[in-house]
Design a protein around this motif. Structure first.
Motif, PDB file in Angstrom:
ATOM      1  N   VAL A   1     -22.439 -64.953   5.101  1.00 24.58           N
ATOM      2  CA  VAL A   1     -23.677 -65.538   4.576  1.00 24.58           C
ATOM      3  C   VAL A   1     -23.500 -65.982   3.129  1.00 24.58           C
ATOM      4  N   ASP A   2     -23.913 -67.212   2.835  1.00 24.16           N
ATOM      5  CA  ASP A   2     -23.946 -67.723   1.461  1.00 24.16           C
ATOM      6  C   ASP A   2     -25.334 -67.432   0.883  1.00 24.16           C
ATOM      7  N   PHE A   3     -25.446 -66.357   0.139  1.00 22.41           N
ATOM      8  CA  PHE A   3     -26.750 -65.925  -0.351  1.00 22.41           C
ATOM      9  C   PHE A   3     -27.302 -66.843  -1.448  1.00 22.41           C
ATOM     10  N   ASP A   4     -26.483 -67.725  -1.976  1.00 20.60           N
ATOM     11  CA  ASP A   4     -26.964 -68.675  -2.985  1.00 20.60           C
ATOM     12  C   ASP A   4     -27.567 -69.929  -2.369  1.00 20.60           C
ATOM     13  N   ASN A   5     -27.355 -70.114  -1.074  1.00 21.82           N
ATOM     14  CA  ASN A   5     -27.844 -71.329  -0.412  1.00 21.82           C
ATOM     15  C   ASN A   5     -28.482 -70.973   0.926  1.00 21.82           C
ATOM     16  N   LEU A   6     -29.588 -70.269   0.842  1.00 24.38           N
ATOM     17  CA  LEU A   6     -30.297 -69.825   2.042  1.00 24.38           C
ATOM     18  C   LEU A   6     -31.425 -70.786   2.395  1.00 24.38           C
ATOM     19  N   MET A   7     -31.535 -71.138   3.671  1.00 20.80           N
ATOM     20  CA  MET A   7     -32.730 -71.822   4.163  1.00 20.80           C
ATOM     21  C   MET A   7     -33.712 -70.739   4.594  1.00 20.80           C
ATOM     22  N   PHE A   8     -34.956 -70.870   4.156  1.00 22.43           N
ATOM     23  CA  PHE A   8     -35.919 -69.788   4.378  1.00 22.43           C
ATOM     24  C   PHE A   8     -36.035 -69.452   5.868  1.00 22.43           C
ATOM     25  N   GLY A   9     -35.817 -68.169   6.183  1.00 22.74           N
ATOM     26  CA  GLY A   9     -36.022 -67.667   7.535  1.00 22.74           C
ATOM     27  C   GLY A   9     -34.988 -68.102   8.549  1.00 22.74           C
ATOM     28  N   LYS A  10     -33.915 -68.757   8.119  1.00 20.00           N
ATOM     29  CA  LYS A  10     -32.931 -69.305   9.057  1.00 20.00           C
ATOM     30  C   LYS A  10     -31.844 -68.284   9.403  1.00 20.00           C
ATOM     31  N   THR A  11     -31.444 -67.496   8.432  1.00 16.72           N
ATOM     32  CA  THR A  11     -30.375 -66.511   8.621  1.00 16.72           C
ATOM     33  C   THR A  11     -30.980 -65.123   8.731  1.00 16.72           C
ATOM     34  N   CYS A  12     -30.842 -64.492   9.876  1.00 13.90           N
ATOM     35  CA  CYS A  12     -31.401 -63.157  10.055  1.00 13.90           C
ATOM     36  C   CYS A  12     -30.321 -62.101   9.833  1.00 13.90           C
ATOM     37  N   SER A  13     -30.759 -60.924   9.424  1.00 10.60           N
ATOM     38  CA  SER A  13     -29.825 -59.847   9.128  1.00 10.60           C
ATOM     39  C   SER A  13     -29.370 -59.159  10.416  1.00 10.60           C
ATOM     40  N   ASP A  14     -28.636 -58.072  10.291  1.00  9.90           N
ATOM     41  CA  ASP A  14     -27.881 -57.528  11.421  1.00  9.90           C
ATOM     42  C   ASP A  14     -28.731 -56.915  12.533  1.00  9.90           C
ATOM     43  N   HIS A  15     -29.880 -56.346  12.170  1.00  9.76           N
ATOM     44  CA  HIS A  15     -30.627 -55.558  13.153  1.00  9.76           C
ATOM     45  C   HIS A  15     -32.062 -56.053  13.336  1.00  9.76           C
ATOM     46  N   MET A  16     -32.649 -55.652  14.454  1.00  3.86           N
ATOM     47  CA  MET A  16     -34.060 -55.953  14.717  1.00  3.86           C
ATOM     48  C   MET A  16     -34.671 -54.799  15.501  1.00  3.86           C
ATOM     49  N   MET A  17     -35.985 -54.706  15.439  1.00  2.00           N
ATOM     50  CA  MET A  17     -36.702 -53.680  16.187  1.00  2.00           C
ATOM     51  C   MET A  17     -37.400 -54.321  17.379  1.00  2.00           C
ATOM     52  N   ILE A  18     -37.339 -53.637  18.520  1.00  2.00           N
ATOM     53  CA  ILE A  18     -38.125 -54.057  19.681  1.00  2.00           C
ATOM     54  C   ILE A  18     -38.886 -52.850  20.215  1.00  2.00           C
ATOM     55  N   CYS A  19     -40.096 -53.104  20.690  1.00  2.00           N
ATOM     56  CA  CYS A  19     -40.908 -52.041  21.278  1.00  2.00           C
ATOM     57  C   CYS A  19     -41.794 -52.670  22.348  1.00  2.00           C
ATOM     58  N   ASP A  20     -41.678 -52.203  23.567  1.00  2.00           N
ATOM     59  CA  ASP A  20     -42.406 -52.811  24.677  1.00  2.00           C
ATOM     60  C   ASP A  20     -43.663 -52.021  25.025  1.00  2.00           C
ATOM     61  N   TYR A  21     -44.692 -52.771  25.435  1.00  2.00           N
ATOM     62  CA  TYR A  21     -45.947 -52.185  25.916  1.00  2.00           C
ATOM     63  C   TYR A  21     -45.992 -52.382  27.423  1.00  2.00           C
ATOM     64  N   GLU A  22     -45.993 -51.277  28.140  1.00  2.26           N
ATOM     65  CA  GLU A  22     -46.047 -51.315  29.602  1.00  2.26           C
ATOM     66  C   GLU A  22     -46.864 -50.130  30.096  1.00  2.26           C
ATOM     67  N   ASP A  23     -47.527 -50.307  31.228  1.00  2.00           N
ATOM     68  CA  ASP A  23     -48.299 -49.226  31.852  1.00  2.00           C
ATOM     69  C   ASP A  23     -49.311 -48.623  30.881  1.00  2.00           C
ATOM     70  N   GLY A  24     -49.875 -49.474  30.027  1.00  5.01           N
ATOM     71  CA  GLY A  24     -50.951 -49.038  29.155  1.00  5.01           C
ATOM     72  C   GLY A  24     -50.535 -48.299  27.904  1.00  5.01           C
ATOM     73  N   GLU A  25     -49.252 -48.330  27.544  1.00  2.39           N
ATOM     74  CA  GLU A  25     -48.835 -47.637  26.328  1.00  2.39           C
ATOM     75  C   GLU A  25     -47.606 -48.296  25.710  1.00  2.39           C
ATOM     76  N   TRP A  26     -47.446 -48.092  24.403  1.00  2.00           N
ATOM     77  CA  TRP A  26     -46.255 -48.550  23.695  1.00  2.00           C
ATOM     78  C   TRP A  26     -45.153 -47.537  23.904  1.00  2.00           C
ATOM     79  N   LYS A  27     -43.988 -48.010  24.321  1.00  2.00           N
ATOM     80  CA  LYS A  27     -42.829 -47.141  24.514  1.00  2.00           C
ATOM     81  C   LYS A  27     -42.187 -46.824  23.155  1.00  2.00           C
ATOM     82  N   THR A  28     -41.201 -45.959  23.148  1.00  2.00           N
ATOM     83  CA  THR A  28     -40.521 -45.612  21.892  1.00  2.00           C
ATOM     84  C   THR A  28     -39.775 -46.833  21.356  1.00  2.00           C
TER      85      THR A  28
END
Length: 359
Positions: A22-49
């Motif tokens: 990543v060239d941190f001096d020449n970033l386009m806003f929101g174009k380069t995402c970092s290494d990790h992300m969070m996901i959490c699914d809602y099923e059967d009436g509740e949010w899972k871990t």
């Protein structure tokens, strides 16, 4: 401040970070995402871990309801690193409350507070090196929720996915912008979803904004849908007007987003002894003030952009230039806000939230 009720999340880390690419001096806003992300699914009436996994594409059915009925809401936040390597969030409780307000309006189940803050803390620990110190540098955080149930029946989904992705960012806007006061198109209407950060609010802005850009302008200041006589928001930002030495901004309602930066600017201005007036602002008032030389500044305020001055505006075929002030309210308030966000000044309001970094 630190949120104590931390949930033990399932974490799968990347085998190798992409940060060296990543060239941190020449970033386009929101174009380069970092290494990790969070996901959490809602099923059967509740949010899972919640889970934290490597950032990457995901499989979805073409019939997922988000594609057909627009059940999607989001937030915009930033994390900051100070000169001592400490990491800070700015008023995250406000963002948590607002995404649930948006979700409720879009018939999406609300997300648990302990999941939200635990995920933020863990993500910022895992991607600590992606947060660069220095004014203007930040890690932009994008929590969002989408409807994932397959089927094109016109009804609310019974499955959802809450996600948080992050992206290193520099200043969103440089300099000032030229705007048009809306005369035909509207951003939102009474009884609608203008107060929510619903994805469709932003998609609907793109076409009229493109028309404004074709005329040489950067953004639109939206007016009320009924009469187009009152000024409400600027593009994706709240809007402020300086008339004489008073700072004026429209009150929030079901058409106007309750901006975190907006509320912070109001509090900072009041602390400095500036006369702040939260009231309806008419197009006529602003044009009359400009003709009389009393309109000193217009500026937008939002998380991504922080504070953006307006250099000129057009309405009814008339063009108006704004004066260039050496010590404008926009410059003063932006500097005050950034100093708090980057832990360079006292925080009398208790806005800063320190992220506990695991050593």
């Amino acid at each position: 401040m630190h949120y104590e009720n931390v949930v033990d999340l399932k974490v799968t880390q990347v085998d190798q970070s992409r940060i060296d690419q990543v060239d941190f001096d020449n970033l386009m806003f929101g174009k380069t995402c970092s290494d990790h992300m969070m996901i959490c699914d809602y099923e059967d009436g509740e949010w899972k871990t919640p889970e934290i996994i490597p950032y990457g594409p995901m499989l979805m059915e073409p019939s997922a309801k988000v594609f057909h009925y627009g059940q999607a809401v989001f937030e915009g936040m930033k994390s900051y690193k100070d000169g001592d390597g400490k990491v800070w969030l700015f008023r995250p409780q406000q963002n948590f409350e607002r995404i649930n307000t948006s979700a409720k309006r879009m018939a999406i189940p609300e997300f648990p507070k302990e999941y939200f803050f635990s995920a933020l803390e863990k993500l910022l620990n895992l991607d600590y090196e992606w947060i660069k110190p220095g004014i203007g540098n930040s890690l932009y955080l994008r929590p969002f929720v989408i409807a994932t149930e397959n089927g094109v029946s016109a009804s609310p989904s019974n499955k959802y996915r809450f996600m948080i992705i992050t992206a290193p960012a520099k200043a969103y806007y440089e300099g000032s912008v030229k705007v048009i006061f809306a005369e035909e198109y509207s951003r939102s209407a009474d009884g609608g979803v203008g107060f929510a950060k619903a994805a469709g609010n932003y998609g609907a802005q793109f076409y009229p904004t493109n028309l404004a850009k074709a005329e040489g302008f950067d953004q639109i200041i939206w007016t009320d849908a009924d009469t187009h006589e009152y000024l409400e928001e600027a593009g994706t930002m709240n809007i402020f007007f300086r008339i004489g030495d008073s700072l004026v901004t429209a009150p929030t309602n079901d058409r106007i987003l309750d901006g975190v930066t907006r509320k912070s600017i109001i509090a900072l201005a009041e602390e400095k002894g500036i006369d702040v007036q939260v009231r309806r602002v008419s197009v006529k008032e602003i044009k009359d003030a400009a003709r009389a030389g009393e309109l000193k500044e217009i500026f937008g305020a939002g998380t991504a952009a922080v504070v953006v001055p307006v250099s000129a505006f057009r309405h009814g075929g008339e063009d108006f230039e704004l004066p260039q002030l050496e010590n404008s309210y926009a410059k003063q308030l932006k500097a005050n806000l950034l100093d708090i966000q980057y832990n360079r000044a006292e925080d009398p309001f208790g806005w800063r939230y320190e992220v506990e970094i695991e050593k």
